[in-house]
Design a protein around this motif. Structure first.
Motif, PDB file in Angstrom:
ATOM      1  N   ILE A 163       0.895  -1.187  -0.040  1.00 55.00           N
ATOM      2  CA  ILE A 163       0.080   0.059  -0.098  1.00 55.00           C
ATOM      3  C   ILE A 163       0.925   1.292   0.057  1.00 55.00           C
ATOM      4  N   ASN A 164       0.749   1.826  -1.099  1.00 49.44           N
ATOM      5  CA  ASN A 164       1.806   3.149  -1.365  1.00 49.44           C
ATOM      6  C   ASN A 164       0.967   4.540  -1.041  1.00 49.44           C
ATOM      7  N   GLY A 165      -0.190   4.493  -1.138  1.00 48.83           N
ATOM      8  CA  GLY A 165      -1.113   5.649  -1.061  1.00 48.83           C
ATOM      9  C   GLY A 165      -2.680   5.459  -0.691  1.00 48.83           C
ATOM     10  N   PRO A 166      -3.175   6.321  -0.433  1.00 50.22           N
ATOM     11  CA  PRO A 166      -4.903   5.923   0.025  1.00 50.22           C
ATOM     12  C   PRO A 166      -5.367   5.631  -1.269  1.00 50.22           C
ATOM     13  N   GLU A 167      -4.834   6.025  -2.444  1.00 44.23           N
ATOM     14  CA  GLU A 167      -5.700   5.203  -3.789  1.00 44.23           C
ATOM     15  C   GLU A 167      -5.533   3.910  -3.933  1.00 44.23           C
ATOM     16  N   ASP A 168      -4.538   3.215  -3.061  1.00 39.76           N
ATOM     17  CA  ASP A 168      -4.606   1.733  -3.304  1.00 39.76           C
ATOM     18  C   ASP A 168      -5.675   0.929  -2.686  1.00 39.76           C
ATOM     19  N   PHE A 169      -6.534   1.779  -1.788  1.00 38.62           N
ATOM     20  CA  PHE A 169      -7.609   1.136  -1.231  1.00 38.62           C
ATOM     21  C   PHE A 169      -8.862   1.214  -2.122  1.00 38.62           C
ATOM     22  N   ASP A 170      -8.825   1.975  -3.091  1.00 37.64           N
ATOM     23  CA  ASP A 170     -10.266   1.948  -3.902  1.00 37.64           C
ATOM     24  C   ASP A 170     -10.267   0.659  -4.982  1.00 37.64           C
ATOM     25  N   GLY A 171     -11.458   0.085  -4.403  1.00 41.78           N
ATOM     26  CA  GLY A 171     -11.882  -1.067  -5.052  1.00 41.78           C
ATOM     27  C   GLY A 171     -11.304  -2.441  -4.229  1.00 41.78           C
ATOM     28  N   LEU A 172     -10.675  -2.089  -3.276  1.00 42.82           N
ATOM     29  CA  LEU A 172      -9.928  -3.252  -2.749  1.00 42.82           C
ATOM     30  C   LEU A 172     -11.052  -4.094  -1.795  1.00 42.82           C
ATOM     31  N   LYS A 173     -10.972  -5.420  -1.796  1.00 40.35           N
ATOM     32  CA  LYS A 173     -11.847  -6.162  -0.954  1.00 40.35           C
ATOM     33  C   LYS A 173     -11.219  -6.543   0.158  1.00 40.35           C
ATOM     34  N   PHE A 174     -11.829  -5.961   1.347  1.00 41.71           N
ATOM     35  CA  PHE A 174     -11.027  -6.059   2.546  1.00 41.71           C
ATOM     36  C   PHE A 174     -11.888  -6.354   3.795  1.00 41.71           C
ATOM     37  N   ARG A 175     -11.517  -7.258   4.622  1.00 41.65           N
ATOM     38  CA  ARG A 175     -12.263  -7.543   5.746  1.00 41.65           C
ATOM     39  C   ARG A 175     -12.029  -6.589   6.894  1.00 41.65           C
ATOM     40  N   MET A 176     -12.836  -6.011   7.376  1.00 39.44           N
ATOM     41  CA  MET A 176     -12.601  -5.100   8.463  1.00 39.44           C
ATOM     42  C   MET A 176     -14.016  -4.729   9.146  1.00 39.44           C
ATOM     43  N   PRO A 177     -13.999  -5.367  10.522  1.00 43.87           N
ATOM     44  CA  PRO A 177     -15.487  -4.907  11.388  1.00 43.87           C
ATOM     45  C   PRO A 177     -15.503  -3.553  11.721  1.00 43.87           C
ATOM     46  N   GLY A 178     -16.616  -3.077  12.433  1.00 48.88           N
ATOM     47  CA  GLY A 178     -16.601  -2.065  13.129  1.00 48.88           C
ATOM     48  C   GLY A 178     -16.564  -0.555  12.349  1.00 48.88           C
ATOM     49  N   LEU A 179     -16.293   0.327  13.245  1.00 47.32           N
ATOM     50  CA  LEU A 179     -16.204   1.816  12.312  1.00 47.32           C
ATOM     51  C   LEU A 179     -15.054   1.724  11.678  1.00 47.32           C
ATOM     52  N   GLY A 180     -13.904   1.127  11.921  1.00 51.24           N
ATOM     53  CA  GLY A 180     -12.649   1.291  11.182  1.00 51.24           C
ATOM     54  C   GLY A 180     -13.148   0.576   9.540  1.00 51.24           C
TER      55      GLY A 180
END
Length: 358
Positions: A163-180
């Motif tokens: 992960i090199n920048g915030p843009e790398d989260f775009d479309g990423l299928k990620f498991r994370m519960p809660g407000l996070g």
């Protein structure tokens, strides 16, 4: 009608409609059924539930017996809250941030973005207003709640790529519960909330591009290093992850004062014991993961800044709920007070200790 009154009315109506099953009583012995959000044997989290039951059973001399059910044995991992409020089960052990759909205030008793460490959470819970707010929520839903475990600071997670920048989260299928997880969704991630026992398969099959779970020891036990080698060891989402032992309030009130105190003491013991379990095991586990080729990484500042902006947006949204806003204000006041001392005492000592002795 305000939100708190509406929720209370709804909860009472739900119990009335579903009926309340009394705990099993035979020959003066009381048996309580505990449902959990954990697969049987799931490292650390199931241990905390089992430790609560073990302590209660031992202290009572058999007059109060807790029967522990793993996720799926009676109800699903995320169904334990409803099972206990309805009387289908007597108590649950889970991470309360699974139940932010019932009320977002429950997130504070597990972990919230840029929130408290385990020490700070305990300060607030036992000596501030934390337990009082847990009680307030419990009264709405007919529950009696105690902290009953803590996994410590959660790792940032496992990724298939760096992960090199915030843009790398775009479309990423990620498991994370809660407000996070909700905050991560604001960065464009496709966030999924999957029970712990199902995460490995989802990651292995490609249904997930990445996941957070707990920390090195539990993550190693789960086997995520067999799938990906990119591991971020610090995350924004759960600086401490409290677990809760929660009893149906009517059931709890029907117990003797001695049995009530046993539940409270067992939860408190598990809270300390479980945190120590994780912290004791994490260091050696991290070394083993690195020896297997896992690349230990840190998020760049630009990603941390994006986490911060998304979290602030989320807090503003949920602060439209008066009770959430009240809890948040008190929580953050205690956080600043605790952090100020810990930074100048423990923080400075650890920095100097590591410098001097290496």
């Amino acid at each position: 009608m305000d939100r708190r009154s509406f929720l209370k009315s709804s909860a009472i109506a739900g119990v009335a409609a579903g009926g309340l099953a009394a705990p099993a009583i035979a020959s003066g012995h009381v048996q309580l059924t505990m449902v959990t959000s954990w697969g049987r044997g799931l490292a650390g989290v199931f241990d905390a539930a089992a430790k609560c039951a073990e302590s209660i059973n031992a202290m009572s001399g058999g007059s109060l017996v807790v029967d522990v059910k793993a996720a799926g044995e009676l109800v699903g991992a995320f169904e334990v809250f409803d099972a206990v409020t309805s009387g289908q089960a007597d108590m649950y052990h889970a991470a309360d941030y699974y139940f932010v759909g019932q009320h977002p205030g429950y997130a504070f008793f597990t972990g919230v973005p840029f929130g408290m460490t385990a020490t700070e959470l305990n300060n607030w819970y036992y000596h501030g207003k934390g337990h009082d707010y847990h009680e307030t929520l419990g009264e709405i839903f007919g529950l009696k709640s105690f902290l009953g475990g803590n996994t410590g600071t959660q790792a940032g997670g496992w990724f298939r790529k760096e992960i090199n920048g915030p843009e790398d989260f775009d479309g990423l299928k990620f498991r994370m519960p809660g407000l996070g997880g909700e905050a991560l969704g604001l960065l464009g991630a496709s966030v999924q909330n999957i029970p712990g026992a199902e995460v490995y398969q989802a990651l292995a099959s490609g249904a997930l591009d990445g996941t957070e779970w707990i920390g090195p020891w539990a993550d190693e036990k789960a086997g995520f290093q067999e799938i990906t080698k990119f591991y971020y060891t610090a995350g924004f989402h759960e600086p401490a992850a409290g677990l809760s032992l929660v009893t149906n309030r009517e059931v709890f009130n029907g117990l003797s004062a001695e049995h009530q105190k046993m539940i409270e003491i067992a939860a408190g013991h598990a809270n300390v014991w479980n945190l120590s379990q994780y912290l004791y095991n994490n260091g050696a586990a991290l070394q083993r993961l690195q020896s297997e080729g896992v690349k230990v990484l840190k998020f760049p500042d630009s990603v941390w800044d994006a986490f911060g902006s998304a979290s602030a947006e989320l807090y503003a949204k949920y602060s439209e709920d008066d009770l959430f806003a009240e809890i948040l204000a008190d929580y953050q006041t205690t956080l600043r007070e605790s952090s100020g001392w810990l930074t100048n005492s423990t923080g400075e000592f650890r920095a100097q200790r590591d410098r001097v002795i290496g």
